[in-house]
Design an enzyme around this catalytic site. Structure first.
Site, PDB file in Angstrom:
ATOM      1  N   LEU A 141      38.894 -41.384 -67.491  1.00  0.00           N
ATOM      2  CA  LEU A 141      37.836 -42.417 -67.946  1.00  0.00           C
ATOM      3  C   LEU A 141      36.470 -41.820 -67.140  1.00  0.00           C
ATOM      4  CD1 LEU A 141      38.959 -46.044 -67.611  1.00  0.00           C
ATOM      5  CD2 LEU A 141      38.723 -44.554 -69.749  1.00  0.00           C
ATOM      6  N   SER A 177      38.284 -39.719 -76.242  1.00  0.00           N
ATOM      7  CA  SER A 177      37.451 -39.679 -77.333  1.00  0.00           C
ATOM      8  C   SER A 177      36.466 -38.795 -77.330  1.00  0.00           C
ATOM      9  CB  SER A 177      36.840 -40.933 -77.817  1.00  0.00           C
ATOM     10  OG  SER A 177      35.984 -41.338 -76.571  1.00  0.00           O
ATOM     11  N   THR A 178      35.901 -38.063 -75.937  1.00  0.00           N
ATOM     12  CA  THR A 178      35.037 -37.103 -75.778  1.00  0.00           C
ATOM     13  C   THR A 178      35.642 -36.273 -74.510  1.00  0.00           C
ATOM     14  OG1 THR A 178      33.787 -38.599 -74.378  1.00  0.00           O
ATOM     15  CG2 THR A 178      33.047 -38.439 -76.556  1.00  0.00           C
ATOM     16  N   THR A 199      29.038 -32.672 -70.573  1.00  0.00           N
ATOM     17  CA  THR A 199      29.565 -33.830 -71.369  1.00  0.00           C
ATOM     18  C   THR A 199      28.567 -34.978 -71.112  1.00  0.00           C
ATOM     19  OG1 THR A 199      30.818 -34.854 -69.475  1.00  0.00           O
ATOM     20  CG2 THR A 199      32.059 -33.166 -70.728  1.00  0.00           C
ATOM     21  N   ASP A 225      38.166 -52.024 -73.878  1.00  0.00           N
ATOM     22  CA  ASP A 225      37.953 -51.708 -72.467  1.00  0.00           C
ATOM     23  C   ASP A 225      39.195 -51.430 -71.585  1.00  0.00           C
ATOM     24  OD1 ASP A 225      36.932 -51.871 -69.742  1.00  0.00           O
ATOM     25  OD2 ASP A 225      36.198 -53.805 -69.836  1.00  0.00           O
ATOM     26  N   LEU A 246      30.966 -28.896 -66.388  1.00  0.00           N
ATOM     27  CA  LEU A 246      30.421 -28.576 -67.818  1.00  0.00           C
ATOM     28  C   LEU A 246      29.830 -29.649 -68.480  1.00  0.00           C
ATOM     29  CD1 LEU A 246      32.856 -29.796 -69.626  1.00  0.00           C
ATOM     30  CD2 LEU A 246      33.629 -27.486 -69.370  1.00  0.00           C
ATOM     31  N   TYR A 278      27.002 -34.852 -55.389  1.00  0.00           N
ATOM     32  CA  TYR A 278      28.418 -35.010 -56.145  1.00  0.00           C
ATOM     33  C   TYR A 278      29.467 -35.197 -54.766  1.00  0.00           C
ATOM     34  CZ  TYR A 278      31.768 -35.769 -59.669  1.00  0.00           C
ATOM     35  OH  TYR A 278      32.515 -36.398 -60.694  1.00  0.00           O
TER      36      TYR A 278
HETATM   37  P1  NAD Z   1      33.124 -38.297 -71.267  1.00  0.00           P
HETATM   38  O1  NAD Z   1      31.631 -39.346 -70.778  1.00  0.00           O
HETATM   39  O2  NAD Z   1      32.996 -37.130 -72.218  1.00  0.00           O
HETATM   40  O3  NAD Z   1      34.548 -39.109 -71.657  1.00  0.00           O
HETATM   41  C1  NAD Z   1      34.673 -40.472 -70.976  1.00  0.00           C
HETATM   42  C2  NAD Z   1      35.785 -41.117 -71.894  1.00  0.00           C
HETATM   43  O4  NAD Z   1      36.001 -42.450 -71.268  1.00  0.00           O
HETATM   44  C3  NAD Z   1      35.398 -41.457 -73.291  1.00  0.00           C
HETATM   45  O5  NAD Z   1      36.767 -41.109 -74.036  1.00  0.00           O
HETATM   46  C4  NAD Z   1      35.081 -42.754 -73.374  1.00  0.00           C
HETATM   47  O6  NAD Z   1      35.197 -43.604 -74.629  1.00  0.00           O
HETATM   48  C5  NAD Z   1      35.865 -43.563 -72.038  1.00  0.00           C
HETATM   49  N1  NAD Z   1      35.499 -44.704 -71.704  1.00  0.00           N
HETATM   50  C6  NAD Z   1      34.503 -45.083 -70.926  1.00  0.00           C
HETATM   51  N2  NAD Z   1      34.673 -46.190 -70.464  1.00  0.00           N
HETATM   52  C7  NAD Z   1      35.553 -46.813 -71.086  1.00  0.00           C
HETATM   53  C8  NAD Z   1      36.232 -48.014 -70.958  1.00  0.00           C
HETATM   54  N3  NAD Z   1      35.611 -49.052 -70.361  1.00  0.00           N
HETATM   55  N4  NAD Z   1      37.419 -48.212 -71.554  1.00  0.00           N
HETATM   56  C9  NAD Z   1      38.004 -47.275 -72.297  1.00  0.00           C
HETATM   57  N5  NAD Z   1      37.538 -45.985 -72.475  1.00  0.00           N
HETATM   58  C10 NAD Z   1      36.303 -45.799 -71.804  1.00  0.00           C
HETATM   59  O7  NAD Z   1      33.363 -37.586 -69.672  1.00  0.00           O
HETATM   60  P2  NAD Z   1      34.289 -36.411 -68.936  1.00  0.00           P
HETATM   61  O8  NAD Z   1      32.977 -35.606 -68.306  1.00  0.00           O
HETATM   62  O9  NAD Z   1      34.980 -35.887 -69.876  1.00  0.00           O
HETATM   63  O10 NAD Z   1      34.948 -37.027 -67.824  1.00  0.00           O
HETATM   64  C11 NAD Z   1      36.303 -37.497 -67.791  1.00  0.00           C
HETATM   65  C12 NAD Z   1      36.757 -37.440 -66.386  1.00  0.00           C
HETATM   66  O11 NAD Z   1      36.783 -35.894 -66.010  1.00  0.00           O
HETATM   67  C13 NAD Z   1      35.777 -38.081 -65.364  1.00  0.00           C
HETATM   68  O12 NAD Z   1      36.891 -38.587 -64.444  1.00  0.00           O
HETATM   69  C14 NAD Z   1      35.051 -37.054 -64.749  1.00  0.00           C
HETATM   70  O13 NAD Z   1      34.714 -37.422 -63.569  1.00  0.00           O
HETATM   71  C15 NAD Z   1      36.120 -35.862 -64.635  1.00  0.00           C
HETATM   72  N6  NAD Z   1      35.441 -34.535 -64.386  1.00  0.00           N
HETATM   73  C16 NAD Z   1      34.310 -34.214 -65.457  1.00  0.00           C
HETATM   74  C17 NAD Z   1      33.450 -33.003 -64.958  1.00  0.00           C
HETATM   75  C18 NAD Z   1      32.329 -32.696 -65.838  1.00  0.00           C
HETATM   76  O14 NAD Z   1      31.579 -31.605 -65.600  1.00  0.00           O
HETATM   77  N7  NAD Z   1      32.068 -33.327 -67.009  1.00  0.00           N
HETATM   78  C19 NAD Z   1      34.161 -32.146 -64.128  1.00  0.00           C
HETATM   79  C20 NAD Z   1      35.183 -32.375 -63.600  1.00  0.00           C
HETATM   80  C21 NAD Z   1      35.858 -33.529 -63.815  1.00  0.00           C
END
Ligand code: NAD
Length: 396
Positions: A140, A51-52, A276, A112, A274, A236
């Protein structure tokens, strides 16, 4: 209701703008369409965390770059007549409207993802609607996880390992910059963070899907991680979250063994830092990302979620020459980690003050991107219009 202003508290925004969220999704769809169709892409895709952030960009790339049917799982709040829901809910509503209009199958499951029930609902839906899936994205990001077997609730922490860490930190609420000291994590806190953000749940998902016979031959699965460089390692890469992310490598190996029967493939994908909802909660990240944006924009290599995901599909998942490292991870963080970029970021880091924040860093873009996550600050949205907060889409 009229929702014309964000309500920001600390690193979270407590409201969201449905039309702005839909516009944000549209922008990402436009980007993918402009790049052209992806050869050899997947047909039926399950996105866990759809979703995000990176999960949403994954879903958009699969649907609009590959014409794939997508099933999304997420945990979001619907709105009601008095209060808007969460941004992820409206992103998904926006995605569904565009997928419907394009004749693309889309269904979403709100609940969940760590629970056995949601895994079963997902399997039932795949069996009924899709038969099998050929790509499973695990995206997630959650601060806690209830273990489905023991019922115990585990919470993650963002702490260094070994010794406490003091670093310059930007308070995004007050725009004050001050040293911040974070105490090192206990063994228990490390173990709990691995339990929440490590690979166990990814393995449980693949095991459940495999046992139910809903994984297609040659299925691919990918989970996302961040590695970073010297500046971010103490909080991190070499900290509790990094330890949890290392566990994804262990899980990928175990999943690869499990998927032999269907000739499947599991990889970790390393993505860039980035803005989020999750990354804005990590200390020092807002300042690091603000400097990174400045440097990468100046050298023309800046990317957001959708650019990263499009590259993951075309330079990682669906190419005969994937950008892999020697531990079988897709490396989409190559531009961020280039020596030239890191050298510039490191040179700027000690010079940042409250006075020059907007000159030597791109905090302005950081803040704009942050507000955009919740549907605010988008040019083509008229924020004086009434918006519908109760929205309906193909949701289980
Ligand atoms: P985000 O917070 O934008 O998205 C998280 C998603 O997980 C959402 O869709 C949310 O609804 C879902 N979610 C959370 N808890 C849940 C649950 N219990 N049940 C069902 N859905 C659930 O996060 P993001 O930054 O896009 O991160 C996604 C992945 O990418 C993570 O593993 C993160 O470590 C990785 N990541 C992020 C970055 C960054 O800079 N943002 C960089 C590299 C990797």
């Amino acid at each position: 209701m009229i929702i014309d202003k964000p309500k920001v508290r600390g690193f979270i925004c407590t409201n969201s703008q449905p039309e702005g969220c839909a516009a944000n999704v549209q922008e990402q769809i436009d980007f993918v369409k402009a790049q052209g169709a992806i050869d050899g892409g997947p047909k039926n895709v399950l996105v866990i965390g759809a979703s995000t952030g990176y999960g949403l960009a994954s879903r958009i790339t699969a649907a609009f770059g590959c014409q794939a049917k997508t099933l999304g799982v997420f945990f979001e709040k619907p709105g009601n007549a008095r209060k808007p829901g969460s941004a992820g809910f409206y992103n998904s509503a926006g995605f569904h409207a565009k997928a419907d209009a394009a004749g693309l199958y889309a269904k979403s499951i709100n609940g969940d993802a760590f629970s056995d029930e949601i895994k079963q609902t997902t399997i039932d839906t795949i069996k009924e609607d899709l038969g099998k899936v050929d790509l499973v994205i695990y995206s997630l990001a959650s601060p806690r996880r209830k273990d489905p077997k023991t019922g115990e609730l585990h919470s993650s922490v963002l702490k260094p390992i070994g010794e406490s860490y003091t670093a310059k930190n930007l308070n995004t609420d007050t725009l004050k910059i001050a040293d911040m000291t974070i105490e090192s994590a206990s063994e228990d806190e490390i173990a709990n963070t691995v339990k929440v953000m490590g690979g166990e749940d990814w393995e449980l998902w693949i095991e459940a899907l495999a046992n139910a016979g809903v994984l297609a031959d040659n299925v691919k699965t990918v989970a996302y991680t961040y590695i970073g460089d010297k500046l971010t390692w103490p909080i991190y890469g070499k900290a509790t979250i990094g330890r949890a992310k290392e566990d994804l490598d262990r899980a990928a190996t175990a999943i690869n063994a499990q998927l032999k029967g269907v000739n499947g493939q599991a990889n970790v994908a390393v993505l860039k830092a980035l803005v989020t909802q999750s990354s804005s909660a990590i200390p020092i990240m807002p300042l690091y990302i603000s400097i990174l944006y400045k440097v990468m924009k100046e050298e023309g290599s800046h990317e957001g979620c959708i650019e990263q995901l499009y590259r993951l599909f075309t330079e990682g998942l669906y190419t005969s020459t994937p950008r892999l490292d020697d531990t079988n991870r897709f490396r989409m963080d190559n531009l961020e980690l280039s020596q030239a970029v890191q050298d510039k970021v490191e040179a700027i880091w000690p010079t940042v003050t409250e006075e020059n924040l907007f000159d030597v860093t791109d905090y302005k873009s950081y803040n704009q991107e942050f507000l955009k996550l919740f549907g605010f600050g988008i040019d083509r949205v008229d924020y004086t219009n009434e918006v519908e907060t109760e929205v309906d889409f193909n949701l289980i």
